[in-house]
Design a protein around this motif. Structure first.
Motif: not given
Length: 119
Positions: A41-44, A63-66, A77-78
């Protein structure tokens, strides 16, 4: 933020044809976080909601990433910042560009790998 998310999700769905959903951070914690239970799962995150911190905590648990756009978010992450990102008028016009650039990047990758429509 919600308008930026809706325009960004539309660009991702129509360009590289990936699943994309738009939701306000406070609402995500109650209704859409189940989507993050799916792997990768990735998010803006268009920063600025009072619920950003809670959203990022839940996302980390799943454990998603954004990537945060227009502000900082603990756990992202940034962050993608731009001149004037504290001005609501500038944000309104600029935030959707982040998702549109991502859509263009994924679309170009798809084309290079031979997954273009009709091939």
């Amino acid at each position: 933020r919600l308008c930026s998310a809706q325009l960004g999700a539309l660009a991702l769905r129509q360009g590289p044809v990936v699943a994309a959903h738009a939701v306000e951070s406070g609402e995500w914690s109650h209704t859409d976080r189940y989507l993050a239970a799916v792997s990768d799962y990735r998010a803006l995150l268009f920063a600025g909601s009072h619920y950003d911190e809670r959203t990022m905590e839940h996302l980390a648990q799943l454990r998603g990433r954004a990537v945060a756009v227009g502000g900082e978010a603990v756990g992202a992450e940034m962050s993608v910042r731009y001149p004037g990102d504290g001005d609501p008028d500038v944000s309104l016009l600029t935030e959707p560009v982040a998702a549109e650039l991502l859509a263009a990047h994924w679309w170009a990758e798809r084309e290079r790998s031979g997954h273009a429509a009709g091939s």
